[in-house]
Structures are given as structure tokens and as C-alpha cells.
Design an enzyme around this catalytic site. Structure first.
Site, mmCIF file in Angstrom:
data_model
loop_
_atom_site.group_PDB
_atom_site.id
_atom_site.type_symbol
_atom_site.label_atom_id
_atom_site.label_comp_id
_atom_site.label_asym_id
_atom_site.label_seq_id
_atom_site.Cartn_x
_atom_site.Cartn_y
_atom_site.Cartn_z
ATOM 1 N N ASP A 50 0.844 -1.188 0.000
ATOM 2 C CA ASP A 50 0.000 0.000 0.000
ATOM 3 C C ASP A 50 0.885 1.246 0.000
ATOM 4 O O ASP A 50 1.968 1.231 -0.585
ATOM 5 C CB ASP A 50 -0.923 -0.030 1.236
ATOM 6 C CG ASP A 50 -2.265 0.655 0.994
ATOM 7 O OD1 ASP A 50 -2.262 1.895 0.831
ATOM 8 O OD2 ASP A 50 -3.298 -0.029 0.966
ATOM 9 N N HIS A 87 -3.849 6.094 3.352
ATOM 10 C CA HIS A 87 -4.560 4.863 3.000
ATOM 11 C C HIS A 87 -3.932 3.628 3.651
ATOM 12 O O HIS A 87 -4.628 2.801 4.260
ATOM 13 C CB HIS A 87 -4.570 4.740 1.479
ATOM 14 C CG HIS A 87 -5.458 3.682 0.930
ATOM 15 N ND1 HIS A 87 -5.037 2.385 0.762
ATOM 16 C CD2 HIS A 87 -6.738 3.720 0.485
ATOM 17 C CE1 HIS A 87 -6.025 1.677 0.223
ATOM 18 N NE2 HIS A 87 -7.073 2.455 0.042
ATOM 19 N N ASN A 184 -13.965 -0.203 -6.942
ATOM 20 C CA ASN A 184 -15.053 0.731 -6.637
ATOM 21 C C ASN A 184 -15.659 1.368 -7.887
ATOM 22 O O ASN A 184 -16.077 2.513 -7.862
ATOM 23 C CB ASN A 184 -14.539 1.842 -5.717
ATOM 24 C CG ASN A 184 -13.948 1.298 -4.433
ATOM 25 O OD1 ASN A 184 -14.327 0.233 -3.972
ATOM 26 N ND2 ASN A 184 -13.006 2.027 -3.852
ATOM 27 N N SER A 251 -11.542 -0.908 -0.557
ATOM 28 C CA SER A 251 -10.228 -0.886 0.104
ATOM 29 C C SER A 251 -10.350 -1.165 1.584
ATOM 30 O O SER A 251 -9.431 -1.684 2.211
ATOM 31 C CB SER A 251 -9.582 0.495 -0.040
ATOM 32 O OG SER A 251 -8.982 0.648 -1.283
#
Length: 325
Positions: A50, A87, A184, A251
Site C-alpha cells: 500500500d 490509505h 469501486n 479498500s
């Protein structure tokens, strides 16, 4: 491979300085019900590919076993894997934030995190960085010969990149479970399919999102490779600068499953008295899902529910036969 992999679009609902809660998603999947028998995921290493991690966050600092930077951030210094986006810290907290009576707690609060920064502060990364991070995770060995059992990736792109697919296949062949956000790009229609990679690869465990009322999130990708769904709307978790944030997206759903696998490995390997293969771990995960009534292309096997085995035990052994002290 000209395009980049990016963070799947996500929404920041709010950021706060402090909180003290077991997030609703952790409760909804019933993680605390198997903390005792799973030792809260102790001994299991999860690689999070990430934007990095806030290594000084009070809920995360004891969970990080190691890390590495694959990006050009921080002059490309491989030893600086701090999160300059937010994130990666959020995802990491959902997986394994410590149970320390402050802040939030993760699904597997004693699991350890290998933080692999393969996305920049802007949330984008070269495919090579992701591929290198996957290979690194599979080959990594800890100070006490620990090995990665789970890779969590909440990222994606429109391209089917053969080298990325091959790296994932190699990881799964080495008995590493690869958990990926479904994407998404959903349009609220179960019958139209949206594909993001690596989420659309058959070998990954592709996770869609539901809200707290177990309704499918309208943005959650639907396709023939969805494996299960988990909480992905208004998820509270850790955030850089010792903060906490409420984020929305698939996520946020994927790390619920990555943490759950850490718990299930400990429960199942104790029962079977041996190391389980990736396929066997997947079978244990799927046993703990509840169909919600959507198409398989929207919810796969259903919603993650970690207390199901206890419920099955109650069904098998009628209450009148239960042994009491």
C-alpha cells in the site's frame, strides 16, 4: 505496462484526534468471538502492499515487524516506508491495530505487519513496484524465521498485466493467501460487471463491500470473481499523525478479510495439527460466510461471519445436551 496501479477511489468521511472503540465492522464480522482460540492472530505475518504505514502510531507501532519502500518517495530510500497518504495506515489498522484500551482495535490485534510501500503519497505506483513487493513478501523471512502467510492489497488498475498475474500465482503456490479489494467502479447494477486488476484474477480472494446494514455498497464491483463481502462503508481506523479516520471503499473491506485469515490460520492449524495449504485456508474462510441474497457476482459466498463455527456447534449439540458445570 505504461499505466500505473492506483489506490481504488475511496472517500474520507471524517478525521479525528482520538477515539476509543471497537469499530462496528470488527464487531459485525464477530472477530472478538474467536480472539481467545485464535490468540488474536499472534505469530501470523501479513504483508500490506500500500502507501506505507505511520510507524509511530500508538495502535500500530507494536505490530510492525519490518517494512520496505519500493517507490521513488523519500529519494527511493528502501528503509523509509512511512505513509505520506493515509490509505496504508488505515488499512493496516483494520487488520491489526493493537488491543490497548485506546484508539481502535483491528481484526487480528496480535498479528504482525510487514509494511511494503509500493504506492506513492499520490496513491499511484508502477506495476514493477507492486510485482517486486509481492516477490519480496513471499521471499521475506523474519528474525525468527517468520514467513508471510497473507498479502493484503487494496489497489487496482484497468489492465490485466501478465507479470502481475504470474507474481500472484507464485505467491499462492507458496501458500500465501492474497486478499484484494474488488474495486469501486460499481454502478449499483448486479447484472453489469466491472473488472479491476488484480481483484479480477481467479487466484486472489476478491472482497466486495457492504454497509453496516449488510446492504451491498453501490460502488462495489460486481463480476464472476467476487469471493465474499465485508464492511466497507464508514470504516473507522488508524490514520497518520496519530489520528483516526472514517473511510469508505472496497479498500476498507479487504483488510477485514486479511485479518480474519490470520485468526482462522491459528484456529484451524491448532485443530488439524499441521500447516494448511492456501486452498485449505480459503476453504476455512468460505465456511464462515453467510449469503445475503444478492447475486453471486455481487457477494460471492456471502458476508464474513467468524462466529459461525460456534453456531454450528450449538446446532450439532442441542442445548439439552450441552455439558454444564
Amino acid at each position: 505496462m505504461k499505466n500505473q496501479v492506483k489506490l481504488l477511489p475511496f472517500t474520507i468521511q471524517s478525521v479525528v484526534d482520538q477515539t476509543n472503540e471497537t469499530p462496528e465492522g470488527i464487531q459485525l464480522v464477530k472477530a472478538p468471538s474467536i480472539w481467545d482460540e485464535s490468540s488474536q492472530g499472534e505469530g501470523i505475518v501479513i504483508a500490506v502492499i500500500d502507501t506505507g504505514i505511520d510507524s509511530s502510531h500508538p495502535d500500530l507501532k507494536d505490530r510492525i515487524i519490518a517494512g520496505r519502500n519500493f517507490t521513488t518517495d523519500y529519494q527511493g530510500d528502501p528503509d523509509i516506508f512511512e505513509d505520506n497518504n493515509g490509505h496504508g495506515t488505515h488499512v493496516s489498522g483494520t487488520i491489526a491495530a493493537s488491543l490497548n484500551n485506546e484508539g481502535v482495535v483491528g481484526i487480528a490485534p496480535k498479528a504482525q505487519l510487514l509494511s511494503l510501500k509500493a504506492l506513492t503519497g499520490q496513491g499511484a505506483g508502477n506495476y514493477d513496484w507492486i510485482i517486486d513487493a509481492i516477490h519480496y513478501a513471499v521471499q521475506w523471512q523474519g528474525p525468527n524465521n517468520e514467513r508471510v502467510r497473507v498479502i493484503s492489497m487494496s489497489l487496482g488498475g484497468p489492465e490485466d498485466v501478465p507479470e502481475l498475474h504470474k507474481a500472484i500465482q507464485q505467491a499462492v503456490n507458496q501458500n500465501v493467501s492474497v486478499v484484494v479489494a474488488a474495486g469501486n467502479e460499481g454502478d449499483s447494477k448486479e447484472e453489469t460487471f466491472e473488472y479491476a486488476y488484480p481483484g479480477a484474477y481467479n487466484e486472489v480472494i476478491s472482497v466486495g463491500a457492504v454497509n453496516i446494514d449488510l446492504e451491498l455498497a453501490p460502488f462495489s464491483n460486481t463480476n464472476t470473481e467476487i469471493d465474499l463481502v465485508a464492511p466497507g462503508v464508514d470504516v473507522v481506523s488508524t490514520y497518520p499523525d496519530n489520528k483516526y479516520a472514517q473511510l469508505t471503499g472496497t479498500s476498507m473491506a479487504a483488510p477485514h478479510v486479511a485479518g480474519a485469515i490470520a485468526l482462522l490460520i491459528n484456529v484451524s492449524e491448532k485443530e488439524f495439527e499441521r500447516t494448511l495449504s492456501e486452498a485449505e485456508v480459503y476453504a476455512q474462510l468460505v465456511r464462515r460466510t453467510v449469503p445475503l441474497g444478492n447475486r453471486k457476482s455481487a457477494e460471492g459466498n456471502g458476508f464474513l461471519q467468524l462466529d459461525l463455527i460456534e453456531k454450528l456447534h450449538d446446532i450439532i449439540l442441542p442445548s439439552s445436551m450441552n455439558v454444564t458445570n
